[in-house]
Design an enzyme around this catalytic site. Structure first.
Site, PDB file in Angstrom:
ATOM      1  N   HIS A 222       0.805  -1.226   0.000  1.00  0.00           N
ATOM      2  CA  HIS A 222       0.000   0.000   0.000  1.00  0.00           C
ATOM      3  C   HIS A 222       0.837   1.274   0.000  1.00  0.00           C
ATOM      4  O   HIS A 222       0.305   2.357  -0.209  1.00  0.00           O
ATOM      5  CB  HIS A 222      -0.944   0.026   1.211  1.00  0.00           C
ATOM      6  CG  HIS A 222      -0.237   0.361   2.493  1.00  0.00           C
ATOM      7  ND1 HIS A 222       0.516  -0.565   3.161  1.00  0.00           N
ATOM      8  CD2 HIS A 222      -0.140   1.512   3.183  1.00  0.00           C
ATOM      9  CE1 HIS A 222       1.029   0.003   4.237  1.00  0.00           C
ATOM     10  NE2 HIS A 222       0.661   1.266   4.273  1.00  0.00           N
TER      11      HIS A 222
HETATM   12  C1  UD1 Z   1      -2.751   5.011   5.816  1.00  0.00           C
HETATM   13  C2  UD1 Z   1      -1.625   5.452   6.733  1.00  0.00           C
HETATM   14  C3  UD1 Z   1      -0.523   4.411   6.759  1.00  0.00           C
HETATM   15  C4  UD1 Z   1      -1.069   3.035   7.085  1.00  0.00           C
HETATM   16  C5  UD1 Z   1      -2.177   2.709   6.096  1.00  0.00           C
HETATM   17  C6  UD1 Z   1      -2.770   1.336   6.397  1.00  0.00           C
HETATM   18  C7  UD1 Z   1      -1.149   7.855   6.958  1.00  0.00           C
HETATM   19  C8  UD1 Z   1      -0.205   8.927   6.582  1.00  0.00           C
HETATM   20  N1  UD1 Z   1      -1.011   6.705   6.301  1.00  0.00           N
HETATM   21  O1  UD1 Z   1      -2.277   5.024   4.466  1.00  0.00           O
HETATM   22  O2  UD1 Z   1       0.432   4.766   7.748  1.00  0.00           O
HETATM   23  O3  UD1 Z   1      -0.034   2.072   7.005  1.00  0.00           O
HETATM   24  O4  UD1 Z   1      -3.192   3.722   6.202  1.00  0.00           O
HETATM   25  O5  UD1 Z   1      -3.919   1.086   5.714  1.00  0.00           O
HETATM   26  O6  UD1 Z   1      -1.985   8.058   7.805  1.00  0.00           O
HETATM   27  N2  UD1 Z   1      -9.345   4.620   0.806  1.00  0.00           N
HETATM   28  C9  UD1 Z   1     -10.491   3.924   0.521  1.00  0.00           C
HETATM   29  N3  UD1 Z   1     -11.171   3.407   1.565  1.00  0.00           N
HETATM   30  C10 UD1 Z   1     -10.761   3.538   2.845  1.00  0.00           C
HETATM   31  C11 UD1 Z   1      -9.582   4.237   3.094  1.00  0.00           C
HETATM   32  C12 UD1 Z   1      -8.865   4.771   2.064  1.00  0.00           C
HETATM   33  O7  UD1 Z   1     -10.901   3.796  -0.628  1.00  0.00           O
HETATM   34  O8  UD1 Z   1     -11.440   3.031   3.768  1.00  0.00           O
HETATM   35  C13 UD1 Z   1      -8.600   5.222  -0.307  1.00  0.00           C
HETATM   36  C14 UD1 Z   1      -8.432   6.721  -0.124  1.00  0.00           C
HETATM   37  O9  UD1 Z   1      -9.498   7.422  -0.643  1.00  0.00           O
HETATM   38  C15 UD1 Z   1      -7.124   7.001  -0.796  1.00  0.00           C
HETATM   39  C16 UD1 Z   1      -6.347   5.723  -0.628  1.00  0.00           C
HETATM   40  O10 UD1 Z   1      -7.296   4.703  -0.296  1.00  0.00           O
HETATM   41  O11 UD1 Z   1      -7.299   7.256  -2.156  1.00  0.00           O
HETATM   42  C17 UD1 Z   1      -5.294   5.826   0.438  1.00  0.00           C
HETATM   43  O12 UD1 Z   1      -5.838   6.200   1.697  1.00  0.00           O
HETATM   44  P1  UD1 Z   1      -5.087   7.217   2.686  1.00  0.00           P
HETATM   45  O13 UD1 Z   1      -5.941   7.450   3.862  1.00  0.00           O
HETATM   46  O14 UD1 Z   1      -4.618   8.393   1.914  1.00  0.00           O
HETATM   47  O15 UD1 Z   1      -3.759   6.507   3.150  1.00  0.00           O
HETATM   48  P2  UD1 Z   1      -3.306   4.997   3.215  1.00  0.00           P
HETATM   49  O16 UD1 Z   1      -2.504   4.694   2.010  1.00  0.00           O
HETATM   50  O17 UD1 Z   1      -4.466   4.105   3.529  1.00  0.00           O
END
Ligand code: UD1
Length: 381
Positions: A222
């Site tokens: 991820h």
């Molecule tokens: C976050 C944490 C990371 C952790 C990871 C585990 C930070 C800086 N990063 O990264 O430390 O290891 O979570 O999962 O806090 N999204 C969905 N559904 C969700 C959540 C996210 O579709 O329930 C999508 C978001 O819209 C985004 C992408 O996934 O486009 C990434 O989500 P984001 O919250 O930016 O960070 P993570 O990569 O999940």
């Protein structure tokens, strides 16, 4: 005493569950009750990334939901600060507790100290030394501002001392995530791999054979550094499809960020068409624990999984150039080896790892009693 704890994303949930349980146990035994308020920023909002963990780990529903959702880092941190400040002003807690390294803890720590509230950080002192990682920035901020820093290992203590943190603020208590692992081990081992796959298949029509014990690899990815750049992500995918999938079944529980990138780079069909690769939605805590117990090897960029592999003794290739968790590395007796994201290096270590045996290791105080120690220290502060 009133404590607010702030969580936001998946890796927080397995760390807060034992803390809440320890508060309940404290309240049963002590006349000095602790009132606990759980605040969820909503950074992770999908059922499979959030609510499922609350249900599986018996975490009570959040008392307050900030509904921040995803966004840029500044949006997540800024919006959390704005909303969390209102909560602090209304609730006037004695303590704010933050766990891990996600954006919520950076926002929570700054807001707590600006409101003059005592702050405790669980999982303090981890350092990757890589300031391009958002998580490293979050750790530095939380640790700089915390009144008590609860560390998972002695290496973290040293990191903090080197940065000038006063010794009396540092409390070595062990790894709270292992409290959850130990508490949930039995339930996880009763699950069946066939059912885990069937329940979570991305493509419901994918016909699969159930991999045998020790005959499959788990993949989770991820980190932006691995999945956001085509020139890095494509060779990793090719390695998985050409090398690993010709040795074993692969079970890949895919994070939403990685899924979006597969779609964006038009790789999804290619991945789906590999008959040995089973693509799953993000899976539950017990489900991943069960897979980890039975897997031959794990390929991941998750820090938490590195720790779980160490305790379970599953060989783990960590697709990163650095780690904030050196205690999980082979040179410290752990199960993990850093392989970066260069495919030649990954391939070499993959072959080497398959030829070696790993034995389970529980570092000092990774004993399932970390949360109990934390609550005692806060109560007596
Ligand atoms: C976050 C944490 C990371 C952790 C990871 C585990 C930070 C800086 N990063 O990264 O430390 O290891 O979570 O999962 O806090 N999204 C969905 N559904 C969700 C959540 C996210 O579709 O329930 C999508 C978001 O819209 C985004 C992408 O996934 O486009 C990434 O989500 P984001 O919250 O930016 O960070 P993570 O990569 O999940």
């Amino acid at each position: 005493m009133k404590i607010i704890s702030l969580i936001g994303a998946r890796p927080n949930f397995m760390k807060i569950a034992p803390f809440i349980r320890a508060i309940k146990n404290h309240n049963k035994k002590s006349d000095e009750k602790i009132e606990h308020i759980l605040v969820h920023t909503g950074q992770h909002y999908d059922i499979r990334m959030s609510q499922q963990f609350f249900k599986d780990l018996n975490i009570p529903p959040a008392d307050i939901h900030l509904e921040i959702g995803s966004g840029t880092h500044a949006e997540q941190v800024g919006n959390t600060m704005i909303e969390f400040e209102k909560v602090i002003k209304k609730e006037k807690p004695d303590w704010i507790v933050v766990v891990g390294d996600v954006n919520a803890i950076c926002a929570g720590s700054i807001t707590a100290k600006k409101e003059h509230i005592k702050l405790a950080h669980i999982e303090a002192g981890l350092r990757s030394g890589d300031i391009t990682m958002p998580e490293e920035i979050n750790r530095l901020v939380a640790d700089r501002l915390s009144d008590i820093l609860f560390t998972p290992d002695r290496i973290s203590d040293k990191n903090l001392l080197k940065e000038g943190v006063p010794k009396e603020r540092i409390k070595f208590v062990g790894n709270i995530m292992i409290d959850t692992l130990e508490n949930e081990r039995e339930k996880a081992s009763a699950l069946e791999i066939r059912n885990i796959i069937k329940k979570n298949l991305i493509d419901e029509n994918h016909s699969f054979t159930v991999p045998n014990i020790n005959k499959f690899a788990i993949v989770t990815l991820h980190r932006p550094s691995n999945v956001d750049h085509k020139e890095i992500f494509i060779p990793i995918i090719d390695f998985l499809l050409n090398d690993v999938a010709s040795d074993f079944h692969i079970i890949w529980a895919i994070h939403p960020r990685a899924f979006k990138q597969l779609e964006k780079f038009e790789l999804l069909e290619k991945v789906k068409s590999c008959s040995n690769l089973i693509l799953l939605h993000p899976i539950g805590y017990h489900e991943l624990l069960k897979l980890n117990m039975d897997a031959k090897i794990v390929l991941t960029d998750s820090g938490g999984l590195q720790e779980e592999c160490t305790v379970l003794g599953t060989p783990c290739l960590t697709l990163r150039w650095n780690t904030e968790r050196p205690i999980t590395l082979r040179e410290h007796g752990g199960a993990s080896v850093l392989v970066g994201n260069n495919v030649e290096k990954i391939r070499q270590e993959y072959k080497d790892t398959l030829s070696k045996n790993t034995i389970p290791l529980s570092p000092e105080l990774w004993d399932g009693k970390t949360a109990e120690r934390i609550v005692k220290i806060i109560a007596e502060y």
